[in-house]
Write a protein that holds these residues in place. Structure first.
Motif, PDB file in Angstrom:
ATOM      1  N   VAL A  90      12.011   1.200   9.445  1.00 38.17           N
ATOM      2  CA  VAL A  90      10.678   1.425   9.408  1.00 38.17           C
ATOM      3  C   VAL A  90      10.161   2.173   8.111  1.00 38.17           C
ATOM      4  N   LEU A  93      10.125  -0.027   5.313  1.00 34.28           N
ATOM      5  CA  LEU A  93       8.810  -0.691   5.428  1.00 34.28           C
ATOM      6  C   LEU A  93       7.660  -0.152   5.092  1.00 34.28           C
ATOM      7  N   VAL A  94       7.524   1.013   5.456  1.00 33.85           N
ATOM      8  CA  VAL A  94       6.447   2.098   5.355  1.00 33.85           C
ATOM      9  C   VAL A  94       6.108   2.151   3.887  1.00 33.85           C
ATOM     10  N   LEU A  96       7.493   0.621   1.526  1.00 33.45           N
ATOM     11  CA  LEU A  96       7.315  -0.595   0.787  1.00 33.45           C
ATOM     12  C   LEU A  96       5.605  -1.232   0.844  1.00 33.45           C
ATOM     13  N   SER A  97       4.883  -0.826   1.915  1.00 32.93           N
ATOM     14  CA  SER A  97       3.549  -0.797   2.110  1.00 32.93           C
ATOM     15  C   SER A  97       2.929  -0.103   1.212  1.00 32.93           C
ATOM     16  N   LEU A  98       3.206   0.969   0.592  1.00 39.35           N
ATOM     17  CA  LEU A  98       2.326   1.549  -0.554  1.00 39.35           C
ATOM     18  C   LEU A  98       2.982   1.292  -1.785  1.00 39.35           C
ATOM     19  N   TYR A  99       4.204   1.218  -1.946  1.00 37.55           N
ATOM     20  CA  TYR A  99       4.669   1.122  -3.231  1.00 37.55           C
ATOM     21  C   TYR A  99       5.534  -0.169  -3.393  1.00 37.55           C
ATOM     22  N   ASP A 102       2.323  -5.608  -2.892  1.00 37.13           N
ATOM     23  CA  ASP A 102       0.959  -5.604  -2.947  1.00 37.13           C
ATOM     24  C   ASP A 102       0.345  -4.202  -2.743  1.00 37.13           C
ATOM     25  N   PRO A 104      -1.524  -0.890  -2.832  1.00 41.80           N
ATOM     26  CA  PRO A 104      -2.870  -0.422  -3.379  1.00 41.80           C
ATOM     27  C   PRO A 104      -3.089   0.348  -4.254  1.00 41.80           C
ATOM     28  N   LEU A 105      -2.084   0.993  -4.703  1.00 41.54           N
ATOM     29  CA  LEU A 105      -2.169   2.056  -6.019  1.00 41.54           C
ATOM     30  C   LEU A 105      -1.666   1.360  -7.136  1.00 41.54           C
ATOM     31  N   PHE A 122      11.845  10.303   0.502  1.00 46.35           N
ATOM     32  CA  PHE A 122      11.494  10.198   1.768  1.00 46.35           C
ATOM     33  C   PHE A 122      12.201  10.826   2.990  1.00 46.35           C
ATOM     34  N   LEU A 190      14.909  -3.030   2.865  1.00 47.59           N
ATOM     35  CA  LEU A 190      13.995  -3.950   2.337  1.00 47.59           C
ATOM     36  C   LEU A 190      13.567  -3.618   0.834  1.00 47.59           C
TER      37      LEU A 190
END
Lengths: 247, 289
Positions: A90, A93-94, A96-99, A102, A104-105, A122, A190
């Protein structure tokens, strides 16, 4: 005791024995194989760099959590523990969602070597902070005030009074975070893409040997990691004794 | 007296205030800003993004995984495994903590160092080690156990063992310091009053370490639910049989089912965040009492 041996000691011995069965030459060729060596190098470098970052940032975070007072500090306190409790997959995945692709930064580190550093940062975040925090809490303000009243500058007070008492705790945290970094696997699956020579770390390398049914090769690389873990444990034991003596 | 009491408080609070405001002013604020930004970028933002992605289409994501029989089986397996591992670790952890604190024997220092080993060993190595010993075909004990009808690797017992291995030190690390702190006075007193060993443990020692055990259990539970690497090696990832929730996350993500992956990840993250919140809520309460 029996359960401990069955669960921990015998399996770990099995790793070393399997690695040793092939003899020294096989062991050496396995771990100096180009791809494996690259993986080990990346793992150790990344873990070392991240540990250095933690050694600098960890005490800063601990300082803010202990000495500063502001709204929302409780939430920060909680954030520190999240990397420890979050399942590693997780965590990957977490991040990956910010960096990731796609982001957002607009920062995309997926499949780049820097993703390994990010994942390590992390997962190793809590160690130095959590080791330093209790020591900092116990530290007497009086001593710092005395130093200040005797004319020591803030920097001198920090260097001569605070830093020496924190050193064993920082070192212990650093050892833990290095060990955790070297052994990390889940968060990288991931995030890093596991490209050979580029983002493949040692744990991934071991897993692919296992999946190819090359248990002896896997055991050889695993032994390297085990030795690192053991060294860290011994170092920790020594450091904890030094902290105890100080108290 | 009241005068004394009212006068005592300001000097206690004041030096800290005065010191931290005018003298450490800019540095303190910079530090606070830096630390907050660092934690937000590294932890808070990414974690919240997962929550947002999960609920992008309302509750359909969560609903989707709860209706998928394979995922439900995986979640059930995860819970079963985590609970078994936690029970085993609690019993074993309390036992070994008592052993480490209350008795002297050669090799004690080595044992106490070895107990920490699972924290720093790579989960992949854990999995590999278990496969080498309990593997069905060519492990050390595997073939014998399989002959006796017990398959360990690629089956639930193996997953439980792998999970128990990685979460092993957590209960011990919580219980040992408390045991050291409470000392043996009360236990000795109980014994002189005629209590037998079991009664002493049940009536005196256990209540004293109750909270330490609770923290240990909560932490182990969080760790056990989320174990991935060791389980991946040991379980064989058989759909509907040995696939755990963390393996589902990976599987779904790699199959481009991002929604499902985020939803499963969100469920797991919720549980682990809940565990930390529980620990942080009960810890200060206990320390005050």
């Amino acid at each position: 005791m029996l359960w401990f041996s069955l669960l921990v000691l015998i399996p770990l011995c099995a790793v070393v024995v399997t690695a040793a069965e092939g003899g020294w030459d096989t062991f050496w060729t396995t771990i100096t194989n180009g791809q494996t060596a690259a993986a080990i190098r990346l793992t150790v470098t990344a873990a070392a760099v991240v540990t250095v970052v933690n050694v600098v940032v960890g005490p800063m975070i601990a300082w803010v959590l202990v000495r500063d007072r502001f709204w929302g500090k409780g939430a920060l306190e909680l954030l520190i523990d999240i990397p420890f409790a979050l399942p590693t997959i997780v965590a990957g995945l977490v991040l990956l969602s910010l960096y990731g692709h796609d982001s957002p930064l607009g920062i995309d580190v997926a499949n780049m070597p820097s993703s390994v550093y990010l994942a390590y940062l992390f997962v190793t975040l809590p160690f130095v902070v959590r080791m330093v925090q209790p020591v900092l809490e116990q530290l007497e303000l009086d001593v710092e005030e005395a130093a200040a009243s005797l004319g020591a500058s803030r920097f001198t007070t920090f260097r001569r009074i605070i830093l020496p008492s924190l050193t064993p705790a920082i070192a212990a945290g650093a050892a833990l975070s290095f060990a955790r970094g070297v052994s990390e696997y889940g968060s990288l699956v991931l995030l890093s893409g596991n490209l050979p020579f580029k983002t493949e770390v040692t744990s991934v390398r071991i897993l692919s040997s296992v999946e190819n049914n090359n248990l002896a090769g896997a055991a050889a690389v695993a032994t390297v990691l085990l030795v690192i873990s053991l060294l860290v444990i011994v170092l920790l034991d020594v450091l904890q004794r030094r902290v105890a003596v100080r108290d | 007296m009241t005068d004394l009491l009212t006068r005592e408080q300001p000097p206690k609070a004041a030096p800290v205030r005065r010191r931290s405001r005018p003298r450490k002013g800019p540095v303190a604020y910079l530090l606070r800003l830096f630390v907050t930004a660092y934690l937000v970028l590294l932890v808070a933002w990414p974690v919240s993004l997962v929550a947002i992605r999960t609920f992008e289409d309302g509750f359909s994501g969560i609903q989707g995984i709860l209706e998928d029989p394979d995922t439900v089986t995986a979640l059930k397996l995860t819970v079963t495994v985590a609970i078994s591992a936690v029970v085993v670790n609690t019993l074993f952890g309390v036992g070994i903590s008592l052993l480490l604190v209350r008795s002297e024997f050669p090799g004690k220092r080595a044992l106490s160092a070895l107990v920490d080993l699972p924290l720093s060993v790579s989960p992949i190595v854990v999995g590999l080690a278990l496969v080498l010993v309990y593997g069905g075909r060519n492990g050390w004990f595997g073939p014998t156990l399989e002959g006796a009808g017990l398959q360990v690797v690629f089956a639930t017992p193996g997953i439980v063992m792998a999970t128990a291995f990685v979460a092993l030190p957590l209960v011990i690390r919580e219980v040992v310091p408390v045991l050291e702190e409470i000392g043996t006075d009360q236990e000795v007193a109980a014994q002189t009053l005629g209590a037998n060993g079991w009664q002493t443990f049940w009536r005196v020692t256990l209540p004293a370490i109750k909270w330490a055990i609770v923290y240990g259990v909560v932490l182990s539970l969080a760790r056990s639910l989320g174990e991935f690497g060791a389980v991946k090696v040991v379980s064989g990832n058989v759909l509907g049989q040995t696939r755990t929730a963390t393996l589902v996350v990976e599987e779904k993500y790699l199959n481009f089912d991002q929604q499902g992956a985020y939803a499963t990840a969100f469920l797991l993250a919720m549980v682990s965040v809940a565990c930390i919140v529980i620990v942080s809520v009960i810890r200060p309460k206990n320390e005050r009492s």
